[in-house]
Design a protein around this motif. Structure first.
Motif, short mmCIF file in Angstrom:
data_model
loop_
_atom_site.label_atom_id
_atom_site.label_comp_id
_atom_site.label_asym_id
_atom_site.label_seq_id
_atom_site.Cartn_x
_atom_site.Cartn_y
_atom_site.Cartn_z
N ASP A 1 0.81 -1.22 0.00
CA ASP A 1 0.00 0.00 0.00
C ASP A 1 0.84 1.27 0.00
O ASP A 1 0.30 2.39 0.04
CB ASP A 1 -0.93 0.01 1.22
N GLU A 2 2.15 1.13 -0.08
CA GLU A 2 3.03 2.29 -0.06
C GLU A 2 3.00 3.03 -1.40
O GLU A 2 2.61 2.47 -2.44
CB GLU A 2 4.47 1.85 0.22
N ALA A 3 3.44 4.28 -1.39
CA ALA A 3 3.65 5.04 -2.63
C ALA A 3 4.95 4.55 -3.27
O ALA A 3 5.97 4.45 -2.59
CB ALA A 3 3.74 6.53 -2.32
N ARG B 1 -0.35 -8.62 -6.02
CA ARG B 1 -1.36 -7.58 -5.81
C ARG B 1 -2.78 -8.00 -6.15
O ARG B 1 -3.71 -7.21 -6.03
CB ARG B 1 -0.99 -6.34 -6.63
N ASN C 1 -4.80 -5.58 -8.19
CA ASN C 1 -4.93 -4.19 -7.73
C ASN C 1 -3.70 -3.39 -8.15
O ASN C 1 -2.56 -3.83 -7.93
CB ASN C 1 -5.08 -4.15 -6.20
N ALA D 1 -0.63 -0.70 -8.35
CA ALA D 1 0.25 -0.06 -7.37
C ALA D 1 0.02 1.45 -7.36
O ALA D 1 -0.42 2.03 -8.36
CB ALA D 1 1.71 -0.36 -7.73
N ASN D 2 0.30 2.06 -6.24
CA ASN D 2 0.20 3.52 -6.11
C ASN D 2 1.52 4.13 -6.59
O ASN D 2 2.43 4.37 -5.78
CB ASN D 2 -0.10 3.90 -4.66
N VAL D 3 1.62 4.38 -7.87
CA VAL D 3 2.85 4.94 -8.45
C VAL D 3 2.78 6.46 -8.38
O VAL D 3 1.89 7.08 -8.96
CB VAL D 3 3.05 4.47 -9.91
N VAL D 4 3.73 7.06 -7.67
CA VAL D 4 3.72 8.51 -7.49
C VAL D 4 4.79 9.21 -8.32
O VAL D 4 4.74 10.42 -8.52
CB VAL D 4 3.92 8.87 -6.00
N GLY E 1 8.73 8.35 -2.20
CA GLY E 1 8.11 7.04 -2.15
C GLY E 1 9.15 5.99 -1.88
O GLY E 1 10.31 6.30 -1.53
#
Length: 317
Positions: free
Chosen positions: A211-213, A233, A236, A238-241, A259
């Motif tokens: 769940d990390e960035a 995942r 789902n 990934a939270n790519v920042v 991140g």
């Protein structure tokens, strides 16, 4: 009259200028066999990658030189004449012989090669390069290796467009027609900024970082997904920042708290810097260092592949 006596033969040709026959070349033979195979000028032109008028003109030249027609043309189809059928068998044999001849020439040219274009993905296998180069120079004196570095935009390191003869990579890559030989494996690590809660641990599990960035490679694909732990995942995203094309830019983003990222254990050894902490991921499979090449590579490339395998195996023992 017996069947053998009725069998058509090419017409006697004393009236054909023998010198004119020398103007028949591979272009005419290829055109003739393609039309016979496709049964149409349009289909043959497509398979040869030329225009239909150009193909028609080539066949007209061939028939004029031969002194007889090889095709019967109607508005619907193209059929071989009796003499065309006889000529086709001979043309096919000639075409196969020429293909073999050109293949032999290519092999001879490859055997004379003295330079290898070796691509490598930035930060991959660098610990093996000095020894690989040294041993290869002993095996193949006079040969040279041209090193070409690729960033995370090209995880295939030049293999997909033949920019290189072989490449040191980190699978997986999405390139067809490539043989991939593993050289070594190493643990995967998570790259964490100073002060991150997980730096208090000696190691982490995948579920603790999903769940990390994330800092990710620039281009979507199997390689980027791998380093985002895509297999863990359940579909789902990934939270790519932020995206980074090099190891330095990736770790700089981590150090400045943009991140986290996943990398190989050797990154901690060769790219360590203030502000970045590396922790092994205990339940992520080991990543690979490999060399990719084509099955029809020349002997020089095959020797380099063998050398790389020997060196990597010895240094890991």
């Amino acid at each position: 009259m017996t069947p053998a006596a009725r069998r058509p033969t090419l017409p006697p040709a004393p009236w054909i200028d023998a010198m004119s026959l020398l103007s028949i070349n591979l272009r005419h033979i290829r055109a003739f066999t393609a039309v016979a195979r496709e049964g149409s000028f349009a289909g043959a032109a497509g398979s040869l990658g030329i225009s239909q008028p150009a193909l028609s003109q080539t066949i007209i030249q061939l028939e004029k030189t031969l002194g007889f027609a090889v095709f019967e043309r109607t508005t619907r189809q193209v059929a071989l004449t009796v003499n065309g059928e006889i000529l086709l068998a001979r043309a096919a044999t000639l075409s196969q012989a020429l293909d073999g001849f050109y293949a032999d020439i290519r092999m001879l040219r490859q055997s004379l090669a003295t330079e290898i274009r070796l691509g490598y993905l930035i930060g991959t296998g660098v610990e093996y390069f000095p020894e690989i180069f040294r041993e290869f120079e002993l095996k193949r004196p006079g040969s040279t290796i041209q090193l070409i570095e690729y960033d995370f935009n090209r995880p295939d390191a030049g293999l997909s467009d033949n920019s290189v003869d072989c490449a040191i990579i980190r699978p997986p890559i999405d390139v067809t027609g490539i043989t991939v030989t593993n050289l070594a494996t190493e643990r995967c690590v998570v790259c964490l900024p100073d002060g991150h809660p997980l730096t208090k641990l000696e190691s982490v599990r995948i579920e603790q970082i999903l769940d990390e960035a994330f800092i990710a490679a620039p281009k979507a694909g199997v390689w980027r997904d791998y380093w985002l732990a895509g297999d863990h995942r359940d579909g789902n995203p990934a939270n790519v920042v932020l995206e980074a094309a090099t190891v330095d830019s990736e770790l700089q983003a981590v150090a400045t708290r943009k991140g986290i990222s996943i990398s190989a254990e050797s990154t901690a050894k060769f790219y360590a810097r203030p502000g970045v902490n590396f922790r092994p991921i205990v339940d992520m499979a080991r990543c690979s260092i490999a060399i990719g090449y084509r099955s029809d590579s020349n002997p020089l490339v095959r020797d380099l592949v063998a050398t790389a395998r020997e060196v990597a195996h010895r240094l890991q023992s």
